[in-house]
Scaffold this motif. Sequence first.
Motif, PDB file in Angstrom:
ATOM      1  N   PHE A 195      37.843  10.306  20.914  1.00  0.00           N
ATOM      2  CA  PHE A 195      36.660   9.848  21.644  1.00  0.00           C
ATOM      3  C   PHE A 195      35.419  11.037  21.551  1.00  0.00           C
ATOM      4  O   PHE A 195      35.887  12.332  21.812  1.00  0.00           O
ATOM      5  CB  PHE A 195      36.989   9.608  23.118  1.00  0.00           C
ATOM      6  N   ALA A 196      34.282  10.418  21.366  1.00  0.00           N
ATOM      7  CA  ALA A 196      33.088  11.394  21.703  1.00  0.00           C
ATOM      8  C   ALA A 196      32.546  11.095  22.820  1.00  0.00           C
ATOM      9  O   ALA A 196      32.124   9.526  22.899  1.00  0.00           O
ATOM     10  CB  ALA A 196      32.177  11.212  20.197  1.00  0.00           C
ATOM     11  N   ILE A 197      32.285  11.897  23.527  1.00  0.00           N
ATOM     12  CA  ILE A 197      31.509  11.465  24.935  1.00  0.00           C
ATOM     13  C   ILE A 197      30.271  12.008  25.387  1.00  0.00           C
ATOM     14  O   ILE A 197      30.090  13.011  25.081  1.00  0.00           O
ATOM     15  CB  ILE A 197      32.840  11.749  26.188  1.00  0.00           C
ATOM     16  N   HIS A 198      29.598  11.182  25.977  1.00  0.00           N
ATOM     17  CA  HIS A 198      28.132  11.676  26.665  1.00  0.00           C
ATOM     18  C   HIS A 198      28.530  11.863  28.214  1.00  0.00           C
ATOM     19  O   HIS A 198      29.153  11.071  28.660  1.00  0.00           O
ATOM     20  CB  HIS A 198      27.188  10.728  26.445  1.00  0.00           C
ATOM     21  N   PRO A 199      28.436  13.367  28.471  1.00  0.00           N
ATOM     22  CA  PRO A 199      28.927  13.598  29.702  1.00  0.00           C
ATOM     23  C   PRO A 199      28.142  13.291  31.083  1.00  0.00           C
ATOM     24  O   PRO A 199      28.452  13.437  32.273  1.00  0.00           O
ATOM     25  CB  PRO A 199      29.199  15.268  29.819  1.00  0.00           C
ATOM     26  N   GLY A 200      27.028  12.839  30.641  1.00  0.00           N
ATOM     27  CA  GLY A 200      25.940  12.329  31.683  1.00  0.00           C
ATOM     28  C   GLY A 200      25.056  13.649  31.650  1.00  0.00           C
ATOM     29  O   GLY A 200      25.196  14.575  30.924  1.00  0.00           O
ATOM     30  N   GLY A 201      23.981  13.315  32.553  1.00  0.00           N
ATOM     31  CA  GLY A 201      23.001  14.481  32.510  1.00  0.00           C
ATOM     32  C   GLY A 201      23.159  15.382  33.783  1.00  0.00           C
ATOM     33  O   GLY A 201      23.222  15.146  34.808  1.00  0.00           O
ATOM     34  N   VAL A 202      23.723  16.423  33.276  1.00  0.00           N
ATOM     35  CA  VAL A 202      24.456  17.551  33.905  1.00  0.00           C
ATOM     36  C   VAL A 202      23.667  18.771  34.063  1.00  0.00           C
ATOM     37  O   VAL A 202      23.309  19.349  32.905  1.00  0.00           O
ATOM     38  CB  VAL A 202      25.767  17.861  33.538  1.00  0.00           C
ATOM     39  N   PRO A 203      23.351  19.321  35.320  1.00  0.00           N
ATOM     40  CA  PRO A 203      22.408  20.645  35.467  1.00  0.00           C
ATOM     41  C   PRO A 203      23.202  21.691  35.079  1.00  0.00           C
ATOM     42  O   PRO A 203      23.245  22.776  35.987  1.00  0.00           O
ATOM     43  CB  PRO A 203      21.757  20.501  36.748  1.00  0.00           C
ATOM     44  N   THR A 204      23.731  21.975  33.941  1.00  0.00           N
ATOM     45  CA  THR A 204      24.605  23.157  33.750  1.00  0.00           C
ATOM     46  C   THR A 204      23.399  24.012  33.088  1.00  0.00           C
ATOM     47  O   THR A 204      22.450  23.689  32.701  1.00  0.00           O
ATOM     48  CB  THR A 204      25.613  22.836  32.571  1.00  0.00           C
ATOM     49  N   ALA A 226      34.305  15.100  33.907  1.00  0.00           N
ATOM     50  CA  ALA A 226      35.766  15.693  34.177  1.00  0.00           C
ATOM     51  C   ALA A 226      36.752  14.408  34.327  1.00  0.00           C
ATOM     52  O   ALA A 226      37.761  14.338  33.688  1.00  0.00           O
ATOM     53  CB  ALA A 226      36.266  16.745  35.186  1.00  0.00           C
ATOM     54  N   CYS A 227      36.402  13.689  35.321  1.00  0.00           N
ATOM     55  CA  CYS A 227      37.061  12.420  35.617  1.00  0.00           C
ATOM     56  C   CYS A 227      37.458  11.666  34.522  1.00  0.00           C
ATOM     57  O   CYS A 227      38.353  11.000  34.363  1.00  0.00           O
ATOM     58  CB  CYS A 227      36.759  12.009  36.985  1.00  0.00           C
ATOM     59  N   PHE A 228      36.234  11.516  33.631  1.00  0.00           N
ATOM     60  CA  PHE A 228      36.043  10.588  32.534  1.00  0.00           C
ATOM     61  C   PHE A 228      37.090  10.830  31.495  1.00  0.00           C
ATOM     62  O   PHE A 228      37.985   9.896  31.088  1.00  0.00           O
ATOM     63  CB  PHE A 228      34.756  10.518  32.247  1.00  0.00           C
ATOM     64  N   ALA A 229      37.146  12.242  31.349  1.00  0.00           N
ATOM     65  CA  ALA A 229      37.912  12.686  30.386  1.00  0.00           C
ATOM     66  C   ALA A 229      39.612  12.610  30.898  1.00  0.00           C
ATOM     67  O   ALA A 229      40.503  12.228  29.990  1.00  0.00           O
ATOM     68  CB  ALA A 229      37.819  14.199  30.142  1.00  0.00           C
ATOM     69  N   VAL A 230      39.730  12.769  32.044  1.00  0.00           N
ATOM     70  CA  VAL A 230      41.304  12.519  32.526  1.00  0.00           C
ATOM     71  C   VAL A 230      41.521  10.950  32.441  1.00  0.00           C
ATOM     72  O   VAL A 230      42.607  10.770  31.823  1.00  0.00           O
ATOM     73  CB  VAL A 230      41.292  13.015  34.051  1.00  0.00           C
ATOM     74  N   TRP A 231      40.696  10.269  32.739  1.00  0.00           N
ATOM     75  CA  TRP A 231      40.794   8.811  32.644  1.00  0.00           C
ATOM     76  C   TRP A 231      41.264   8.457  31.023  1.00  0.00           C
ATOM     77  O   TRP A 231      42.036   7.549  30.735  1.00  0.00           O
ATOM     78  CB  TRP A 231      39.520   7.983  32.804  1.00  0.00           C
ATOM     79  N   LEU A 232      40.297   9.194  30.060  1.00  0.00           N
ATOM     80  CA  LEU A 232      40.386   8.812  28.779  1.00  0.00           C
ATOM     81  C   LEU A 232      42.248   9.230  28.449  1.00  0.00           C
ATOM     82  O   LEU A 232      42.721   8.696  27.405  1.00  0.00           O
ATOM     83  CB  LEU A 232      39.452   9.364  27.797  1.00  0.00           C
TER      84      LEU A 232
END
Length: 275
Positions: A195-204, A226-232
């Motif tokens: 999977f290629a994922i967009h993590p959202g707009g995160v202020p890193t 993080a939770c999305f990755a765990v779900w995948l």
Amino acid sequence: MQGSAKGKVVFIAGASRGIGQATAVGFAEAGAKAIYLTARSEAALGETRALVEAANPETACAIAACDVTRAAEVEKAVTECVARFGAVDVADANAGYLGPWVKIGETDPEGWWHNWEVNLRGTYHVIRFTLPHLIASAKRWAAEGGSGGHLILLSSIGAQLLMPGASDYQTSKHAINRLCEFVQTDHGADGIKCFAIHPGGVPTELGKQMPEAMHAYLTETPDLAACFAVWLASGAADWAKGRYLSATWDVGELAEMQNRILQDDLLVNRLRAQV
């Protein structure tokens, strides 16, 4: 997702801070057997390891300094992970780079290409050296009635945009989406789920490298990705393998669209022309 990662060994590149750090904690909370963390700074990784151990004392954790742009270092880290924990069931290619936004005609050639060295070459190295172990994982988990062999690549909504000055970053992320498709084409029959994922707009720290006007869009937390990755990696979205997905999407709504996505081959890079 409690218990969804039970028995699994997770390899994370770029785990010293931000999204990578949150992903490590997320997998620990989900009951991972072991997590192997890499980044360029071993000292910075120590903080992530402490957070993993606090989240779940039963999750084993090891760290190693590793520059994803160097093939030998990535290969060594993966080999050490397998020697120590016996497998790689989930690989997360999280390391990334974002330089100054500059129009192409004003860019520094070395700086422009460095985006590709980290974002694409680094991702390729993680793919290349974890794949043999992920294939073994997929077969082992399938035999036990479970799901393994998950490969998560960090993309970006920037891959779908054309923002002035972002040619290096956005084209490298666009290429990651296509690379994800190639992984699935080449190794889908081996049981790999990429999977290629967009993590959202995160202020890193990386996100804040964007022009200040873009900071208003940095409204998500690292925990969302993080939770999305765990779900995948739980197997719940195996049907969507080989596609670009966003952590900001409602997973229930995504599941409801499964038939349409598969029938129309959506969420992939394609040129459609009307004649």
